[in-house]
Motif scaffolding. Structure first.
Motif, PDB file in Angstrom:
ATOM      1  N   ARG A  52      37.624   3.827  57.748  1.00 56.67           N
ATOM      2  CA  ARG A  52      38.287   4.036  59.033  1.00 56.67           C
ATOM      3  C   ARG A  52      37.315   3.980  60.195  1.00 56.67           C
ATOM      4  N   ASP A  97      31.452  15.502  57.090  1.00 60.21           N
ATOM      5  CA  ASP A  97      32.309  14.927  56.053  1.00 60.21           C
ATOM      6  C   ASP A  97      32.453  13.432  56.348  1.00 60.21           C
ATOM      7  N   THR A  99      33.940  11.043  54.307  1.00 66.09           N
ATOM      8  CA  THR A  99      34.983  10.337  53.559  1.00 66.09           C
ATOM      9  C   THR A  99      35.591   9.259  54.460  1.00 66.09           C
ATOM     10  N   ASP A 100      35.842   8.072  53.921  1.00 71.54           N
ATOM     11  CA  ASP A 100      36.440   6.965  54.698  1.00 71.54           C
ATOM     12  C   ASP A 100      35.491   6.365  55.716  1.00 71.54           C
TER      13      ASP A 100
ATOM     14  N   ASN B  50      42.763  19.003  64.792  1.00 77.16           N
ATOM     15  CA  ASN B  50      41.792  18.646  63.758  1.00 77.16           C
ATOM     16  C   ASN B  50      41.282  17.201  63.816  1.00 77.16           C
ATOM     17  N   PRO B  51      40.641  16.802  64.908  1.00 78.93           N
ATOM     18  CA  PRO B  51      40.112  15.431  64.985  1.00 78.93           C
ATOM     19  C   PRO B  51      39.043  15.193  63.923  1.00 78.93           C
ATOM     20  N   ARG B  52      39.008  13.966  63.386  1.00 79.63           N
ATOM     21  CA  ARG B  52      38.008  13.661  62.354  1.00 79.63           C
ATOM     22  C   ARG B  52      36.742  13.070  62.935  1.00 79.63           C
ATOM     23  N   PHE B  53      36.888  12.295  64.003  1.00 78.86           N
ATOM     24  CA  PHE B  53      35.724  11.653  64.622  1.00 78.86           C
ATOM     25  C   PHE B  53      35.760  11.921  66.109  1.00 78.86           C
ATOM     26  N   LYS B  79      30.804  16.942  62.508  1.00 84.44           N
ATOM     27  CA  LYS B  79      31.726  15.806  62.570  1.00 84.44           C
ATOM     28  C   LYS B  79      30.959  14.563  63.015  1.00 84.44           C
ATOM     29  N   ASP B 100      43.585  10.534  65.050  1.00 90.65           N
ATOM     30  CA  ASP B 100      42.602  11.526  64.564  1.00 90.65           C
ATOM     31  C   ASP B 100      41.267  11.460  65.273  1.00 90.65           C
TER      32      ASP B 100
END
Lengths: 356, 356
Positions: A52, A97, A99-100, B50-53, B79, B100
């Protein structure tokens, strides 16, 4: 050293660097003919994992190749990408983290301990890891899940030249592979690179003009921006002239004040959207009376104080950086020779940089 | 202009910039007392998504604040984060999927059209958008889902000073809020900032030493690296001295060749892991006979050619950049005054930069 011993061959300054620059068309051909199938296979296996987000890690010249890949990934692939700050892992022990996340580490030698450590940490944190190096036996290739060999052959001069263009082309073919493209835009590059490298006398004339500059500003936008940064690095590490690279937009946010009519500005005008976005910056520079040197199409060179015209017809914008850097490598080389220094062995540098 | 008219007050060069630098302790206090609750609320609402990036967009001085935030996000929050290349959206029309993804745009004025356009595009692409500006009525605040006002008050000098430290503190409190931290490490900053700003005579002595430098190299690692970049920008836009900032690791990959015993190197030695990681670079620089100026703890200043000792005891590493930049802003100011120029109005610049 051998220079003082008449029975041993005398080292001609710059012989190694100029030999390696001259190899570039052959290296590009080798990647297209021998490397491409493996690059495509790696790309297909990674595409199947559907990352991603892409993070790129590199230092020095390879960091400029990584920045080029960031543009490719954002524009051609439409995926968000970022350059990593390695110290957050190696000095601060950050454990994001991943992942992806695809982590691409670019390194000529594959030997920098901090790159090896941060790639290993990324793999442990769940990332898909890809190393792009000129050494398949390197520690970096070893710790990465995937590896692409840029096939440039041994590079002995301290300033990286052929490994840079080899990294660019390998990364282009990789991103093309990720999106199922054919990479055909690259086919024309070896021949055009040959034509550019044959125009040494034009670069010598430019070098005569900038030999005594005590600073240089480089600017571009879009795909050409990594070229501006790499050219600045090449000029600094060979000629020791301070060379400052700014994206055209950032140049207007402050550093423009530094430009006056004795500060040459080298603008890389990529034919296409990047070059168009740079036009207002060029207008501002001309308005300030800057000595403007353009690397770009013939028309934009003719509107500048000096420059080097590149073949742009039929050359897709995204592969132009692989050609744009060539006259700038040659310029760094010629300015250094003109200043009586040896571009092969800049003072204070080692080929594999042991940063931790 | 008024300077030639005896009936109007004469402008004292640098009066505006020095006034704004002096306001910094009060601005930091205002953020801690009045701004913090809103920053925490924004952070909590974003944390719930909860953003991933995280992607950060900015130009100029604000880009250095964004880089500081990138370190905070990677180290404190774990992150992955990246700085955006805005031209991929504004010039190339890239449309990445930003579900996200938290996109933070930092801008003093909130008025740059390219920042507004790229933030809008990010919001359309699914991102959570946060603008951090000094103007809640700006177009950028308008197009972003969330907004943090850095409460610095109007900034009139062209070189940004108080908006930079205000952005840093606001971003620190925001990241603390995201992770449920209390931000208590920042409480000590207004008082320490006051103490540092009172030491003008020490900075004047440094300025006398570097007034005639024709180039400066700045280096750091980790949290101090954004400080090195911001100091370089401040020196370039006020004094016009070319100032090159490198992470310590990148400096060893090439630009070190440029450093000799007439090139002063300013090292920002953050007390903690960043400063430790910089030590081998400082050793190499000393080995090359570089004139080394340290901004850091007293011990590291005493081991250098010159410097400015910062209070570091009890100051968490992650907030030190908010203090480190102060003596460097003062240095840019004093060098510019010593060179007979006016730091308030560098040639060629406008306060809101209209890049597209």
């Amino acid at each position: 050293m051998s220079d003082t011993n008449p029975t041993l061959p005398v080292h001609t300054p710059g012989r190694i660097m100029s030999g390696e620059m001259a190899e570039q068309p052959a290296v590009l051909r080798r990647i297209l003919e021998e490397g491409a199938p493996h690059i495509r296979e790696v790309a297909e296996r990674i595409a199947a994992r559907n990352p991603r987000f892409v993070l790129l890690s590199a230092r020095g010249t390879s960091d400029n190749a990584a920045l080029y890949a960031k543009y490719l990934i954002e524009v051609l692939l439409g995926k968000p990408a970022g350059l990593s700050s390695m110290s957050t892992t190696t000095a601060y022990g950050a454990k994001p983290d991943l992942t992806d996340v695809l982590v691409i580490t670019v390194s000529q030698s594959g030997g920098s301990p901090d790159l090896v450590a941060s790639t290993w940490a990324a793999r442990e944190a769940g990332a898909i890891t890809l190393a792009v190096t000129n050494n398949p036996d390197s520690p970096l290739a070893e710790v990465s899940e995937f590896h692409i060999d840029v096939l440039a052959g041994p590079e002995k001069a301290l300033p990286a030249t052929k490994t840079y263009t080899a990294e660019l082309l390998s990364l282009y073919l990789f991103v093309e592979g990720l999106r199922g493209g054919d990479g055909n835009h690259a086919k024309i590059l070896p021949e055009l690179a040959e034509q550019i490298l044959a125009r040494q006398s034009e670069v010598k004339a430019l070098a005569a003009r900038y030999r005594f500059a005590d600073r240089l500003v480089l600017t571009s936008r879009g795909y050409g921006y990594p070229t501006a940064r790499e050219a600045a690095l090449k000029l600094m590490e060979t000629s020791y002239i301070p060379a400052l690279a700014f994206s055209g937009a950032d140049l207007l946010h402050g550093p423009l004040a530094m430009v006056d009519n004795v500060s040459p500005v080298i603008a890389i005008v990529t034919e296409g959207k990047g070059g168009q976005a740079l036009q207002p910056v060029l207008d501002r520079l001309r308005g300030r009376g800057a000595d403007l040197v353009v690397i770009g199409n013939r028309e934009s060179v003719e509107a500048a104080s000096a420059g080097f015209a590149l073949p742009t017809e039929g050359v897709a914008e995204e592969v132009q950086p692989i050609l744009e850097i060539l006259p700038l490598q040659m310029l760094a080389y010629e300015v250094t020779i003109a200043r009586g220094q040896d571009p092969d062995v800049p003072r204070a540098l080692a080929k594999v940089t042991e940063t931790h």
